[in-house]
Motif scaffolding. Structure first.
Motif, PDB file in Angstrom:
ATOM      1  N   ASP A 134       0.811  -1.212   0.000  1.00 21.70           N
ATOM      2  CA  ASP A 134       0.000   0.000   0.000  1.00 21.70           C
ATOM      3  C   ASP A 134       0.845   1.263   0.000  1.00 21.70           C
ATOM      4  O   ASP A 134       0.358   2.347  -0.312  1.00 21.70           O
ATOM      5  N   SER A 135       2.123   1.146   0.352  1.00 19.84           N
ATOM      6  CA  SER A 135       2.963   2.335   0.479  1.00 19.84           C
ATOM      7  C   SER A 135       4.097   2.424  -0.540  1.00 19.84           C
ATOM      8  O   SER A 135       4.677   3.484  -0.733  1.00 19.84           O
ATOM      9  N   GLU A 136       4.426   1.309  -1.216  1.00 18.67           N
ATOM     10  CA  GLU A 136       5.541   1.367  -2.159  1.00 18.67           C
ATOM     11  C   GLU A 136       5.435   0.279  -3.223  1.00 18.67           C
ATOM     12  O   GLU A 136       4.688  -0.696  -3.062  1.00 18.67           O
ATOM     13  N   LYS A 137       6.223   0.451  -4.292  1.00 18.21           N
ATOM     14  CA  LYS A 137       6.208  -0.501  -5.397  1.00 18.21           C
ATOM     15  C   LYS A 137       7.173  -1.664  -5.159  1.00 18.21           C
ATOM     16  O   LYS A 137       7.138  -2.662  -5.880  1.00 18.21           O
ATOM     17  N   GLY A 138       8.052  -1.505  -4.189  1.00 21.93           N
ATOM     18  CA  GLY A 138       9.073  -2.521  -3.975  1.00 21.93           C
ATOM     19  C   GLY A 138      10.335  -2.181  -4.753  1.00 21.93           C
ATOM     20  O   GLY A 138      10.456  -1.115  -5.349  1.00 21.93           O
ATOM     21  N   GLU A 139      11.282  -3.110  -4.761  1.00 20.93           N
ATOM     22  CA  GLU A 139      12.537  -2.897  -5.468  1.00 20.93           C
ATOM     23  C   GLU A 139      12.358  -3.182  -6.957  1.00 20.93           C
ATOM     24  O   GLU A 139      11.624  -4.093  -7.347  1.00 20.93           O
ATOM     25  N   ALA A 140      13.039  -2.404  -7.796  1.00 19.85           N
ATOM     26  CA  ALA A 140      13.011  -2.644  -9.234  1.00 19.85           C
ATOM     27  C   ALA A 140      13.644  -4.001  -9.524  1.00 19.85           C
ATOM     28  O   ALA A 140      14.665  -4.365  -8.925  1.00 19.85           O
ATOM     29  N   ILE A 141      13.044  -4.764 -10.421  1.00 13.48           N
ATOM     30  CA  ILE A 141      13.564  -6.093 -10.748  1.00 13.48           C
ATOM     31  C   ILE A 141      14.339  -6.081 -12.062  1.00 13.48           C
ATOM     32  O   ILE A 141      14.849  -7.112 -12.496  1.00 13.48           O
ATOM     33  N   GLY A 142      14.403  -4.927 -12.697  1.00 11.70           N
ATOM     34  CA  GLY A 142      15.127  -4.815 -13.960  1.00 11.70           C
ATOM     35  C   GLY A 142      14.833  -3.473 -14.600  1.00 11.70           C
ATOM     36  O   GLY A 142      14.103  -2.645 -14.042  1.00 11.70           O
ATOM     37  N   SER A 143      15.399  -3.252 -15.760  1.00 11.81           N
ATOM     38  CA  SER A 143      15.152  -2.012 -16.486  1.00 11.81           C
ATOM     39  C   SER A 143      15.408  -2.235 -17.966  1.00 11.81           C
ATOM     40  O   SER A 143      16.139  -3.158 -18.350  1.00 11.81           O
ATOM     41  N   THR A 144      14.810  -1.389 -18.784  1.00 16.60           N
ATOM     42  CA  THR A 144      14.945  -1.487 -20.233  1.00 16.60           C
ATOM     43  C   THR A 144      15.154  -0.101 -20.809  1.00 16.60           C
ATOM     44  O   THR A 144      14.510   0.863 -20.372  1.00 16.60           O
ATOM     45  N   LEU A 145      16.029   0.006 -21.792  1.00 12.08           N
ATOM     46  CA  LEU A 145      16.254   1.283 -22.462  1.00 12.08           C
ATOM     47  C   LEU A 145      15.222   1.489 -23.565  1.00 12.08           C
ATOM     48  O   LEU A 145      14.965   0.580 -24.362  1.00 12.08           O
ATOM     49  N   PHE A 146      14.607   2.665 -23.579  1.00 13.82           N
ATOM     50  CA  PHE A 146      13.652   3.028 -24.622  1.00 13.82           C
ATOM     51  C   PHE A 146      14.051   4.371 -25.218  1.00 13.82           C
ATOM     52  O   PHE A 146      14.629   5.222 -24.531  1.00 13.82           O
ATOM     53  N   ARG A 147      13.719   4.562 -26.469  1.00 15.79           N
ATOM     54  CA  ARG A 147      13.903   5.870 -27.080  1.00 15.79           C
ATOM     55  C   ARG A 147      12.884   6.833 -26.483  1.00 15.79           C
ATOM     56  O   ARG A 147      11.690   6.529 -26.435  1.00 15.79           O
ATOM     57  N   ARG A 148      13.359   7.975 -26.022  1.00 15.55           N
ATOM     58  CA  ARG A 148      12.458   8.946 -25.406  1.00 15.55           C
ATOM     59  C   ARG A 148      11.418   9.451 -26.414  1.00 15.55           C
ATOM     60  O   ARG A 148      10.248   9.624 -26.069  1.00 15.55           O
TER      61      ARG A 148
END
Length: 250
Positions: A119-133
Motif C-alpha cells: 500500500d505504500s511502495e512498489k518494492g525494489e526494481a527487478i530490472g530495467s529497459t532502455l527506450f527511445r524517449r
C-alpha cells in the motif's frame, strides 16, 4: 457516412471516456495519412498491398470513413515512418517522425513486480529497459516518470505477463474519467477503469463478479467508482495510472 455510425470504432475512444470519436478525427486522420503517403510516393492501393488488406478497406481509411484497428495502425505507421499517435492525434509535425537512432535520446525505464507491491511502495526494481524517449512520447504521450509492470492475469485483452507502462498517481489527486489505474485493495492489487458514472457495472470485490466493460480493443474487468475509493470494507487506493499496453496508449 452518418455520424451515428461513428460512435465507437476499433481501439480509439474520446478523451472523456464516452466511447465516441469526434467526427473531425476521421478527416484529420485521412489528411495526415495522405500527406505521409504522398511523401513516400504511395497511393491507397499501394498501402493496401503492403499491409495485406483489401483495397476497399484501405480506401475507407484513406477517405476518412473509418479508423484502423491498432494492429493495422501500427503496421501502417511503420510503413509511413511516422508514429501511430501522430496519425491519430496529430500535434507537432516534426514530432511525428522518429529521429535517427544515432541522434535519439534514450531513457531507462525500470520494471517492478506487481506481486511485491504494498500500500505504500512498489518494492525494489527487478530490472530495467532502455527506450527511445521520442518513441515513448509519440506512442504514449509521455516520456518521464514511467515504469513497467507485467500483467498477473489476462486483462485488457492482453495475456498474463504482457508488459504495461505505468506512471505514479499523485497523492490526493482525483483520478480521471475513463482512465485505467492500478489500485491496492484489501491487501491485493487490481487494475480497473475509473468512472464517475454509477452505471451498475461495479464489480463487488467481496462477491467476485461483475460485467466486463469495453476499453480499447480489450476488456477491463474491474470498474472502480468514487464509492469504491471511500468504501469502508474495501477502500481502493490509487497507486498508478496505466499509460499504455505495449505500443498502445490507454
Amino acid at each position: 457516412m452518418p455520424s451515428s455510425n461513428r460512435k465507437r470504432h476499433g481501439d480509439f475512444t474520446s478523451p472523456n471516456g464516452d466511447g465516441q470519436v469526434p467526427e473531425r478525427a476521421y478527416a484529420q486522420f485521412a489528411r495526415r495519412l495522405q500527406e505521409s503517403a504522398d511523401k513516400k510516393d504511395l497511393k491507397s492501393a499501394n498501402l493496401a498491398d503492403k499491409l495485406g488488406i483489401t483495397r476497399g478497406t484501405m480506401a475507407r481509411y484513406w477517405d476518412g470513413e473509418r479508423l484502423p484497428p491498432s494492429d493495422t495502425l501500427i503496421t501502417l505507421s511503420e510503413t509511413l515512418g511516422v508514429s501511430p499517435a501522430w496519425l491519430i492525434r496529430g500535434g507537432d509535425k516534426s514530432g511525428g517522425v522518429l529521429a535517427s537512432a544515432s541522434d535519439a535520446d534514450w531513457v531507462r525505464v525500470e520494471e517492478f513486480d506487481l506481486r511485491q507491491m504494498t500500500d505504500s511502495e512498489k518494492g525494489e526494481a527487478i530490472g530495467s529497459t532502455l527506450f527511445r524517449r521520442d518513441w515513448l512520447y509519440l506512442t504514449l504521450g509521455d516520456s518521464s516518470g514511467l515504469w513497467i509492470a507485467r500483467l498477473l492475469s489476462h486483462e485488457m485483452g492482453m495475456p498474463a505477463g504482457a508488459p504495461i507502462f505505468c506512471k505514479d498517481h499523485p497523492q490526493g489527486e482525483m483520478p480521471q474519467e475513463g482512465r485505467v489505474y492500478i489500485f491496492r485493495v484489501n491487501g491485493g492489487t487490481v487494475i480497473g477503469r475509473f468512472t464517475y458514472r454509477q452505471t451498475g457495472l461495479r464489480m463487488s470485490l467481496a462477491e467476485g463478479r461483475g460485467h466486463p466493460v469495453p476499453f480499447g480493443s480489450g476488456m477491463v474487468d474491474q470498474v472502480v467508482t468514487p464509492a469504491d475509493l471511500e468504501d469502508r470494507d474495501f477502500p481502493h487506493f490509487i497507486v498508478a495510472r496505466v499509460v499504455g499496453v505495449l505500443a498502445r496508449p490507454l
